[in-house]
Design a protein around this motif. Structure first.
Motif, short mmCIF file in Angstrom:
data_model
loop_
_atom_site.label_atom_id
_atom_site.label_comp_id
_atom_site.label_asym_id
_atom_site.label_seq_id
_atom_site.Cartn_x
_atom_site.Cartn_y
_atom_site.Cartn_z
N GLY A 167 -10.49 -0.10 8.79
CA GLY A 167 -9.22 -0.34 8.13
C GLY A 167 -8.91 -1.80 7.91
N ILE A 202 -12.45 2.96 5.95
CA ILE A 202 -11.42 3.86 6.46
C ILE A 202 -12.08 5.16 6.93
CG2 ILE A 202 -9.33 5.17 5.90
CD1 ILE A 202 -8.72 3.10 3.77
N THR A 217 -12.23 9.00 8.16
CA THR A 217 -11.46 10.24 8.06
C THR A 217 -12.23 11.33 8.79
OG1 THR A 217 -12.49 10.97 5.98
CG2 THR A 217 -10.50 9.60 5.80
N GLY A 242 -6.82 0.38 -2.49
CA GLY A 242 -7.03 1.77 -2.11
C GLY A 242 -8.09 2.50 -2.91
N HIS A 250 -5.02 7.24 -3.49
CA HIS A 250 -4.86 6.24 -2.44
C HIS A 250 -4.81 6.99 -1.10
CE1 HIS A 250 -2.99 3.25 0.16
NE2 HIS A 250 -3.32 2.33 -0.74
N PRO A 251 -5.43 6.44 -0.05
CA PRO A 251 -5.44 7.16 1.24
C PRO A 251 -4.06 7.56 1.73
CG PRO A 251 -6.98 5.34 1.30
CD PRO A 251 -6.26 5.22 -0.01
N ASP A 252 -3.04 6.75 1.44
CA ASP A 252 -1.69 7.08 1.90
C ASP A 252 -1.11 8.29 1.18
OD1 ASP A 252 -1.81 4.98 3.63
OD2 ASP A 252 -0.66 3.60 2.38
N ASP A 253 -1.67 8.63 0.02
CA ASP A 253 -1.16 9.75 -0.76
C ASP A 253 -1.98 11.01 -0.60
OD1 ASP A 253 0.95 8.25 -1.84
OD2 ASP A 253 -0.32 7.47 -3.44
N ASP A 254 -3.02 10.95 0.23
CA ASP A 254 -3.91 12.09 0.42
C ASP A 254 -3.45 12.90 1.63
OD1 ASP A 254 -5.96 13.89 0.49
OD2 ASP A 254 -7.57 12.42 0.76
N ASN A 285 -4.17 15.43 7.05
CA ASN A 285 -3.11 15.88 7.96
C ASN A 285 -3.63 16.89 8.97
OD1 ASN A 285 -1.29 14.31 6.60
ND2 ASN A 285 0.07 15.97 6.00
N ARG A 322 0.08 13.82 -2.66
CA ARG A 322 1.48 13.80 -2.24
C ARG A 322 2.43 13.85 -3.44
NH1 ARG A 322 3.64 12.11 2.56
NH2 ARG A 322 1.59 11.29 3.17
#
Length: 279
Positions: free
Chosen positions: A9, A19, A21, A36, A91-95, A99, A273
């Motif tokens: 990161g 990053i 996952t 991103g 973008h990773p924040d929107d994937d 979760n 998202r």
């Protein structure tokens, strides 16, 4: 003398960041630009670096250097499907795919733990147990062509506990903690043990309706009970499936609704998202 190790990161001198996952116990390392955008990913199990741009081969391998374990193959990924392209553009924040089951509750409990002097168990803990139990059962369907997203945020602070997408269709799944308790269902009311009856099936239907609107596809409501001692349904509820967590594998026997390409396309849409911002 070796240089300082690069942590996941963090930006390196080659301006790329790595990053990690995890999905179903498997790790994949994505190599991204600062904005991103993905340029490559490293599949440890396959020992292969999938490179989206040959021009960035050296930078990608430099960024992945601290993480590579032995010889690896390097080359372009398989010809991407539309679903692959949609995923790679996220973008990773929107994937939402990374979760965990109960993600929102895990974050809430971490930020605001229950007081140590609390006499009764924190109800969030039981809700988390239910979501983890049901989520783990749904994740085990992955080998049968299913994808499950967890803890999907909705406007207004609501969320869908789980969204299962597979050959048998789409299901908005609400998890309910019912360990060793009797559950009675009289549409729309659900009675759990000696607690007061709640119109829970309205919430389950609402979640499915909102998901249908977001995905422009039919989404079926499903109430999943975690560990009930007994289940009694006075009459089949309108349009809602009610299953125990141990019976969720039965979804794999359903088919003929979605083709594999449809499953992948809907999964790519649902994991974004932004898809859920106006429902």
């Amino acid at each position: 003398m070796s240089g300082p190790s690069r942590q996941p990161g963090r930006l390196g001198p080659d301006r790329l960041r790595v990053i990690p996952t995890w999905r179903h116990g498997q790790e994949r390392l994505y190599v991204c630009h600062p904005d991103g955008r993905n340029v490559a990913w490293y599949d440890r199990e396959a020992a292969r670096v999938h490179l989206l741009s040959e021009d960035e081969r050296e930078d990608v391998l430099q960024a992945l250097g601290p993480f590579l374990t032995g010889p690896v193959a390097v080359g372009p990924p398989p010809v991407p499907t539309p679903a692959d392209l949609a995923r790679l553009s996220l973008h990773p924040d929107d994937d939402l795919a990374p979760n965990r089951p109960g993600e929102a509750l895990l974050v809430a409990l971490d930020r605001e733990p229950a007081p140590v002097h609390r006499l009764r168990p924190d109800p969030r803990r039981r809700a988390l147990t239910a979501e983890q139990t049901v989520g783990d059962a749904l994740d085990r369907l992955d080998g049968a062509g299913w994808h499950t997203l967890h803890s999907i945020p909705l406007p207004g602070g609501d969320r869908i506990h789980h969204l299962a997408i597979g050959p048998g269709g789409l299901f908005a799944v609400h998890a309910l903690y019912a360990r060793k308790q009797r559950v009675q269902v009289a549409d729309p009311m659900v009675t759990l043990g000696r607690h007061e009856a709640q119109p829970l099936l309205r919430r389950v239907r609402s979640d499915a309706d909102r998901a249908s609107y977001a995905l422009t596809a039919e989404v079926h409501p499903l109430l999943a009970l975690a560990g009930p001692a007994d289940l009694r349904v006075t009459a089949p509820p309108r349009g809602v499936r009610i299953l125990q967590d141990t019976d969720l594998e039965g979804l794999t026997r359903m088919g003929g609704v979605l083709k594999p390409a449809d499953v992948e396309a809907l999964h790519a849409m649902a994991r974004d998202r932004a898809t859920w911002g106006r429902v």
